[in-house]
Design a protein around this motif. Sequence first.
Motif, PDB file in Angstrom:
ATOM      1  N   GLN A 164       0.689  -1.208   0.062  1.00  0.00           N
ATOM      2  CA  GLN A 164      -0.161   0.029  -0.010  1.00  0.00           C
ATOM      3  C   GLN A 164       0.930   1.352  -0.004  1.00  0.00           C
ATOM      4  O   GLN A 164       0.400   2.327  -0.403  1.00  0.00           O
ATOM      5  CB  GLN A 164      -0.938   0.088   1.294  1.00  0.00           C
ATOM      6  CG  GLN A 164      -1.886   1.057   1.248  1.00  0.00           C
ATOM      7  CD  GLN A 164      -3.122   0.868   2.314  1.00  0.00           C
ATOM      8  OE1 GLN A 164      -2.793   0.060   3.469  1.00  0.00           O
ATOM      9  NE2 GLN A 164      -4.098   1.658   2.467  1.00  0.00           N
TER      10      GLN A 164
ATOM     11  N   LYS B  71      -4.091  -5.121  -0.273  1.00  0.00           N
ATOM     12  CA  LYS B  71      -3.103  -4.051   0.107  1.00  0.00           C
ATOM     13  C   LYS B  71      -2.052  -4.369   1.345  1.00  0.00           C
ATOM     14  O   LYS B  71      -1.448  -3.434   1.438  1.00  0.00           O
ATOM     15  CB  LYS B  71      -4.251  -2.842   0.257  1.00  0.00           C
ATOM     16  CG  LYS B  71      -5.027  -2.988   1.525  1.00  0.00           C
ATOM     17  CD  LYS B  71      -5.936  -1.901   1.978  1.00  0.00           C
ATOM     18  CE  LYS B  71      -6.768  -2.257   3.122  1.00  0.00           C
ATOM     19  NZ  LYS B  71      -8.119  -1.174   3.196  1.00  0.00           N
TER      20      LYS B  71
ATOM     21  N   ASP C 102      -8.721  -3.932  -2.311  1.00  0.00           N
ATOM     22  CA  ASP C 102      -9.252  -4.018  -1.077  1.00  0.00           C
ATOM     23  C   ASP C 102      -9.775  -5.329  -0.536  1.00  0.00           C
ATOM     24  O   ASP C 102      -9.733  -6.385  -1.451  1.00  0.00           O
ATOM     25  CB  ASP C 102     -10.054  -2.778  -0.980  1.00  0.00           C
ATOM     26  CG  ASP C 102     -11.519  -2.942  -1.706  1.00  0.00           C
ATOM     27  OD1 ASP C 102     -11.619  -3.948  -2.185  1.00  0.00           O
ATOM     28  OD2 ASP C 102     -12.105  -1.873  -2.007  1.00  0.00           O
TER      29      ASP C 102
END
Length: 364
Positions: free
Chosen positions: A237, A316, A342
């Motif tokens: 991320q 992520k 996600d």
Amino acid sequence: MASRTHLLTASAAATVDITPIVDLDTGGVIALQAVGDHHGSVASLAGTLLGAARSELLLPLVLGLPAEAVIGGSAALAPLHEALRVSGRRPREVILMLRGGFSETERRALITGLDGLRAIGYLIAVGDLGAGHIPMDLLTDAMPYLAVLSPELIARVPGDPRRTALAEALAGLARQVGAHVLAPGVAEEAQLATVRGWGVRLAQGPLLVPGPSGRVHVPLPVLTREPERALLGPRVQEFLLPAVTLPHEATAEEVVRAFGGEPSITSVILVDEYQRPKGSLDRSRFLLSIASRFGHALHGKKPAGRLADSVRAVPKTTPAVAAMQVAGRDAERVYDDLVVVDEVGRCMGIVRVADLIRQMAMER
């Protein structure tokens, strides 16, 4: 039809200033900030969106959004949604940057409005951190994708030690709550070196003007990591870049236009109506297929998915080392972009494998 005509007229009259947002690790332009007539209304915002759409660049757009419009509810934001429809863009390609103050009694309505925009698919940013009238705890409630430091604050860096300390603290706070940090108005090399020292990866300003190649020459960062993170590295991320997405039924010609609009685009991700990735198109292989003999005749009008590779998706929270292992499973696609998803499998963006390799090499 009347609404569409009104929006088109507004966009024709609006003067839109486009500023590139640069990934300091790669020198690539990964998004564009569009600024219109500065009226601060939703109608002017809609005109800015349409004016920017005429550039035909498919990079994500950052647009300023007045807090009062969000507080006004869905009806107040109708012109924005209509402009998005007319422009042909999808919500995931637009980052709405919240600006302006609000009273404590309006806070609940603001958070509800932001949640609604996020549910539609828009990415949320909070702007003017450090000099605007936005309380710091809004970073926790608003859960922004992007936190934008105040350009007035950056202008005093690094010459003003107190404001430099404030800006560094804000950048650290934003990262801790999971937001990416953007430093706007970078005009001097000293400012660039300072913000990079804070771990800021995204910036814009007069110093960061792309050359003919579409990239900006910036020095490699010098970053330090905590000892406990050295084994697996940071999570993917932290390296997330906005993805250029198209509907999974898009034609090969539409993908050609996407790649042609910006040389720093390395992949196009085909997504369904829920933004879930369904196919990945690597720039080099796709354009080679189209450029081959009879390539355009065979593929141009047909769905680009026929030429797409399977998506290499990683959650992520995946550590960098684990993501590199995913990349290495297919020797022919080692350097293809990874798609970050996600919790429900929606495309959040991409990660370039070269960024992971560079970071891990620096930590050893």
